[in-house]
Design an enzyme around this catalytic site. Sequence first.
Site, short mmCIF file in Angstrom:
data_model
loop_
_atom_site.label_atom_id
_atom_site.label_comp_id
_atom_site.label_asym_id
_atom_site.label_seq_id
_atom_site.Cartn_x
_atom_site.Cartn_y
_atom_site.Cartn_z
N GLU A 155 -7.68 -4.06 7.32
CA GLU A 155 -8.69 -3.78 8.33
C GLU A 155 -9.79 -2.95 7.68
O GLU A 155 -9.53 -2.13 6.81
CB GLU A 155 -8.08 -3.02 9.50
CG GLU A 155 -7.16 -3.91 10.31
CD GLU A 155 -6.41 -3.14 11.37
OE1 GLU A 155 -6.96 -2.20 11.93
OE2 GLU A 155 -5.26 -3.51 11.62
N GLY A 271 -1.95 12.68 1.02
CA GLY A 271 -2.66 13.15 2.21
C GLY A 271 -1.75 13.12 3.42
O GLY A 271 -0.55 13.35 3.31
N CYS A 278 0.31 -2.02 10.50
CA CYS A 278 1.13 -2.77 9.54
C CYS A 278 2.19 -1.94 8.81
O CYS A 278 3.38 -2.22 8.93
CB CYS A 278 0.23 -3.45 8.51
SG CYS A 278 -0.77 -4.73 9.25
C1 UDX Z 1 -2.32 -3.11 4.96
C2 UDX Z 1 -2.30 -3.85 3.63
O1 UDX Z 1 -3.08 -3.14 2.66
C3 UDX Z 1 -2.80 -5.27 3.81
O2 UDX Z 1 -2.69 -5.98 2.58
C4 UDX Z 1 -1.96 -5.96 4.90
O3 UDX Z 1 -2.45 -7.26 5.17
C5 UDX Z 1 -1.97 -5.15 6.18
O4 UDX Z 1 -1.54 -3.83 5.92
P1 UDX Z 1 -4.19 -1.95 6.47
O5 UDX Z 1 -3.09 -1.58 7.40
O6 UDX Z 1 -5.46 -2.52 7.03
O7 UDX Z 1 -3.68 -3.01 5.38
O8 UDX Z 1 -4.61 -0.61 5.70
P2 UDX Z 1 -4.50 -0.02 4.22
O9 UDX Z 1 -5.85 0.08 3.65
O10 UDX Z 1 -3.49 -0.69 3.41
O11 UDX Z 1 -4.02 1.47 4.55
C6 UDX Z 1 -2.80 1.74 5.26
C7 UDX Z 1 -2.64 3.22 5.50
O12 UDX Z 1 -2.32 3.90 4.29
C8 UDX Z 1 -3.89 3.91 6.06
O13 UDX Z 1 -3.52 4.82 7.06
C9 UDX Z 1 -4.46 4.62 4.85
O14 UDX Z 1 -5.26 5.73 5.19
C10 UDX Z 1 -3.20 5.03 4.10
N1 UDX Z 1 -3.35 5.24 2.66
C11 UDX Z 1 -3.78 4.22 1.85
C12 UDX Z 1 -3.00 6.47 2.10
O15 UDX Z 1 -2.60 7.40 2.81
N2 UDX Z 1 -3.11 6.63 0.74
C13 UDX Z 1 -3.52 5.64 -0.09
O16 UDX Z 1 -3.57 5.86 -1.32
C14 UDX Z 1 -3.88 4.40 0.49
#
Ligand code: UDX
Length: 450
Positions: A155, A271, A278
């Site tokens: 997203e 963090g 997801c």
């Molecule tokens: C995820 C997958 O990345 C994607 O491939 C799948 O289709 C759906 O699930 P999404 O849920 O949109 O996508 O978000 P993403 O960018 O992956 O982040 C997920 C969560 O992890 C967020 O809350 C984000 O803030 C957190 N996050 C991400 C961290 O806390 N640290 C990081 O290093 C990366």
Amino acid sequence: MNENNKIITVLGTGYVGVTTSAILSNAGYTVYALDISEDRLNALRSGKSFFYEEGLNPLIKKAVDDKTLIPTSSYEEAVSKSSIIFSCVGTPDNPDGSSNLEYVFGAAKESAKFIQPGSVYVQKSTVPVGTGKEVSKIFKDLDVSYTSNPEFLREGTALFDTLFFDRIVVGGNSQQANNQILEIYKTVEQKRSDISKIAGIIGKEISGEYISTGLDSAELIKVTANAFLALKISFANSIAKLADKTDANVVEVMNAVGADPRIGRAFLNAGRGYGGGCFPKDVSGLIMSAEQNGVAMEIMEAASSVNNEMASYIVNNAKAKIGKELQGKKVAVLGLAFKSGTSDSRKSPGIKIANLLVNEGANVNAYDPEANEEASKDLNGGVTIFKSLNECVKDVDAVFITTDWPEFKEADFSKIADLMNGNLIVDCMNCIQISNVVAANLKYLGVGRK
Ligand code: UDX
């Protein structure tokens, strides 16, 4: 058959369904976007999506005007005319962490009433491994092929990810059906520069991989990918806690560790942990499906429990800085979406932190550039929502930055310092440049980042 004459049905107009419909209907296909929610359908009919996602509305508007995108609630109208059906219905989690597959089976059963022989039924919803074998029984006597085509879009960058994909996975028992679906993505690839122009997004020319697998493998690929990314985040958070007890800085550590291509830097940002529709669901779903197959998945249980504790870990650290008590203190929470770039606030760490702060007796202000409305239903009654950053931070003792929106990363911290009563900035995503905070005479508290 001429690819461009194909009629496709997309079942479900959630994040995946709307993105898929918008792209395919701009790639030369006629797409029926089916949902039972009249609100969602009416939004599409007026050229909009019900959620915020960069570039999506111009694509929807164009396709609805061109009549290549047809919103409908009728299976008969849509499925009977289509040769490909993409199922993108929701799979919410049950209270025990398993996936609720009611909509997955329901959509397949309803489609089976109208589906034409020779069609391909494509599962895009994330389902536990083994689900496809059961769902495909519904089409057993109908000369319909069943394939799994997991979705990897994020997203906030949904269009970019779908147009400039790194991989397309299709898994099923019929190689011919797998190839038919792969062909659709090859058409998208050919047309992606035109589509991204309409959407107003900038892509990069990469050659994505086309991967054909068995059915169970395709289902397991999706949850395994998300579980591994969640594992990386919880691993980074565990190291951050150790860094907090020493003079190490987790950002420096992960920059160097991630420079090893075997490890990679992505998803090692410590963090407040992961949220969204997801990761939490896919991790608990994987644990449940392992359990049902007699396999222990301790590694993911640990990842999940580290994640669950991050919000209170941060609130406790902030409490110690503020002077032990939060009772009666006024604090601001900036960021209610589960990440930047989206209005989605499902399982949002920002909401969790705001609610924890209320439980500690604080008076909590909150603001998000896109998610105020969606988040309001999950926020404790003690949280006051504001329409701007400046109003939100006025007279507060501490500011918690819980989502890495550009508006917060690039904020004018001297202005914030003038508006605040106290002087503590809690950077729950390690996304702020520390020197900007210090230059404004404010105190900085990160996660594993001195
Ligand atoms: C995820 C997958 O990345 C994607 O491939 C799948 O289709 C759906 O699930 P999404 O849920 O949109 O996508 O978000 P993403 O960018 O992956 O982040 C997920 C969560 O992890 C967020 O809350 C984000 O803030 C957190 N996050 C991400 C961290 O806390 N640290 C990081 O290093 C990366």
